[in-house]
Design a protein around this motif. Structure first.
Motif, short mmCIF file in Angstrom:
data_model
loop_
_atom_site.label_atom_id
_atom_site.label_comp_id
_atom_site.label_asym_id
_atom_site.label_seq_id
_atom_site.Cartn_x
_atom_site.Cartn_y
_atom_site.Cartn_z
N MET A 72 0.84 -1.20 0.00
CA MET A 72 0.00 0.00 0.00
C MET A 72 0.88 1.25 0.00
O MET A 72 1.95 1.26 0.62
CB MET A 72 -0.89 0.03 1.25
N PRO A 73 0.45 2.32 -0.64
CA PRO A 73 1.21 3.57 -0.55
C PRO A 73 1.31 4.10 0.87
O PRO A 73 2.32 4.71 1.23
CB PRO A 73 0.40 4.53 -1.44
N THR A 74 0.27 3.87 1.69
CA THR A 74 0.24 4.38 3.06
C THR A 74 0.27 3.24 4.06
O THR A 74 -0.65 2.42 4.10
CB THR A 74 -1.03 5.22 3.29
N ALA A 75 1.31 3.18 4.86
CA ALA A 75 1.38 2.19 5.94
C ALA A 75 0.36 2.54 7.01
O ALA A 75 0.21 3.70 7.39
CB ALA A 75 2.79 2.16 6.53
N ARG A 76 -0.35 1.53 7.52
CA ARG A 76 -1.37 1.81 8.53
C ARG A 76 -1.89 0.54 9.17
O ARG A 76 -1.84 -0.55 8.57
CB ARG A 76 -2.54 2.59 7.92
N ALA A 77 -2.39 0.67 10.36
CA ALA A 77 -3.11 -0.38 11.07
C ALA A 77 -4.54 0.08 11.28
O ALA A 77 -4.86 1.26 11.12
CB ALA A 77 -2.44 -0.67 12.42
N GLY A 78 -5.43 -0.85 11.65
CA GLY A 78 -6.80 -0.48 11.93
C GLY A 78 -7.58 0.00 10.73
O GLY A 78 -8.59 0.70 10.87
N LEU A 79 -7.15 -0.36 9.51
CA LEU A 79 -7.85 0.08 8.32
C LEU A 79 -9.06 -0.81 8.03
O LEU A 79 -9.18 -1.93 8.55
CB LEU A 79 -6.91 0.07 7.11
N ALA A 80 -9.96 -0.32 7.18
CA ALA A 80 -11.09 -1.10 6.69
C ALA A 80 -10.89 -1.37 5.21
O ALA A 80 -10.24 -0.59 4.50
CB ALA A 80 -12.40 -0.33 6.91
N ALA A 81 -11.45 -2.48 4.72
CA ALA A 81 -11.31 -2.82 3.30
C ALA A 81 -12.54 -3.58 2.83
O ALA A 81 -13.20 -4.27 3.61
CB ALA A 81 -10.05 -3.65 3.07
N ALA A 82 -12.84 -3.45 1.54
CA ALA A 82 -13.93 -4.17 0.91
C ALA A 82 -13.60 -4.37 -0.56
O ALA A 82 -12.84 -3.59 -1.15
CB ALA A 82 -15.25 -3.40 1.06
N VAL A 83 -14.18 -5.41 -1.15
CA VAL A 83 -13.91 -5.76 -2.54
C VAL A 83 -15.12 -5.43 -3.40
O VAL A 83 -16.27 -5.69 -3.02
CB VAL A 83 -13.59 -7.26 -2.68
N LYS A 84 -14.85 -4.85 -4.57
CA LYS A 84 -15.86 -4.68 -5.60
C LYS A 84 -15.23 -5.07 -6.93
O LYS A 84 -14.28 -4.43 -7.39
CB LYS A 84 -16.37 -3.24 -5.65
N GLY A 85 -15.72 -6.14 -7.54
CA GLY A 85 -15.14 -6.62 -8.79
C GLY A 85 -13.71 -7.05 -8.59
O GLY A 85 -13.40 -7.86 -7.71
N SER A 86 -12.82 -6.49 -9.38
CA SER A 86 -11.40 -6.84 -9.29
C SER A 86 -10.59 -5.81 -8.52
O SER A 86 -9.37 -5.72 -8.67
CB SER A 86 -10.82 -6.99 -10.69
N LYS A 87 -11.26 -5.02 -7.67
CA LYS A 87 -10.59 -3.96 -6.93
C LYS A 87 -10.81 -4.12 -5.43
O LYS A 87 -11.89 -4.50 -4.98
CB LYS A 87 -11.07 -2.59 -7.38
N ILE A 88 -9.77 -3.80 -4.66
CA ILE A 88 -9.85 -3.78 -3.21
C ILE A 88 -9.78 -2.32 -2.76
O ILE A 88 -8.81 -1.62 -3.04
CB ILE A 88 -8.71 -4.58 -2.57
N PHE A 89 -10.81 -1.87 -2.07
CA PHE A 89 -10.90 -0.50 -1.58
C PHE A 89 -10.51 -0.47 -0.10
O PHE A 89 -11.02 -1.26 0.69
CB PHE A 89 -12.31 0.05 -1.77
N THR A 90 -9.62 0.43 0.26
CA THR A 90 -9.16 0.54 1.64
C THR A 90 -9.42 1.94 2.18
O THR A 90 -9.31 2.93 1.45
CB THR A 90 -7.66 0.23 1.76
N PHE A 91 -9.78 2.00 3.47
CA PHE A 91 -10.19 3.27 4.07
C PHE A 91 -9.57 3.43 5.45
O PHE A 91 -9.60 2.52 6.28
CB PHE A 91 -11.71 3.33 4.20
#
Length: 265
Positions: A72-91
């Protein structure tokens, strides 16, 4: 050796046989990351190692093997993620990695394209969050709860009831009806058109057993429903055959062998 009790352990549950077995451990010990599945692979992103991590790995459950992917470009803990199609979205997430809501939320959102192995920034949520949960329904990702700043007994308002809705088609955000019980680090799972928020943590109570349901079509919450048998946080839910399986429990490293299943009446 294990850093802060972090592990790379893999445990595999057979729903038909009601048995557990070990898989090949990840070579990278960590905790407070997030996992999603797509096309037979389990993607593990971020978390805490010595400091926070940008690591991305994929576990192949058929071959019982691990592969290292672009970080990931941004190192982090406690993130959220979800998949849509062939993409993983992280927040969101945080740069501390010392337990639920112990660091200020990062104002960041990034998407990973699985076929190309590349990362791009996307519009971050209106409210920066750490230790929130995310689920996909249709073209929308529902980012629920979490914290926006370090949460203490003196300032429980930093734990959120927010429902932030991301449109994967337009890269825009909307606001949903707030969750009745503010919380972070809970289990979130989907059955039909309903999202179930189960357990979690807030500064006022600690670990929670409360269960509430969000109807994505009506934008309404119901509950409390039958509570979890064990108050727990820092766990995840997996849907299989109309049942949500909730594995594990912890709060600031206090792990427990909790395994529960939830089904709608």
């Amino acid at each position: 050796f294990t850093v802060f009790g972090d592990t790379g352990d893999v445990r595999i549950y057979d729903t038909a046989a009601n048995t557990w077995r070990n898989g090949t451990s990840s070579p990278n010990l960590r905790s407070e990351g997030v996992g999603v599945t797509q096309d037979g692979l389990v993607y593990c992103l971020g978390g805490r190692r010595v400091g926070v991590s940008s690591l991305v790995e994929a576990y192949d459950s058929v071959n019982d093997t691990w592969m290292l992917l672009n970080s990931m470009p941004t190192a982090r803990a406690g993130l959220a993620a979800a998949v849509k199609g062939s993409k993983i979205f992280t927040f969101g997430g945080n740069a501390v990695g010392a337990g639920p809501c112990t660091g200020p939320a990062l104002n960041v959102a990034e998407v990973y394209d699985i076929p190309s192995g590349t990362w791009d920034p996307i519009t971050p949520p209106p409210i920066p969050v750490t230790h929130a949960l995310a689920e996909t329904k249709g073209n929308r990702i529902y980012l629920i709860g979490g914290c926006r700043a370090p949460a203490t007994d003196l300032d429980p308002a930093t734990v959120l009831d927010a429902v932030q809705i991301y449109d994967t088609t337009n890269d825009t955000w909307a606001v949903g009806a707030p969750m009745p019980t503010p919380r972070a680090s809970f289990a979130l799972g989907t059955l039909g058109n309903t999202l179930y928020a189960m357990g979690g943590w807030n500064a006022a109570t600690g670990n929670l057993s409360v269960v509430e349901a969000y109807d994505v079509d009506k934008n309404t919450w119901s509950g409390p429903l039958t509570p979890k048998t064990t108050a727990s946080s820092e766990n995840f839910a997996v849907a299989h055959d109309a049942t949500l399986y909730i594995v594990g429990s912890g709060s600031f490293g206090l792990a427990a062998k909790v395994f529960e299943a939830f089904s709608r009446k």
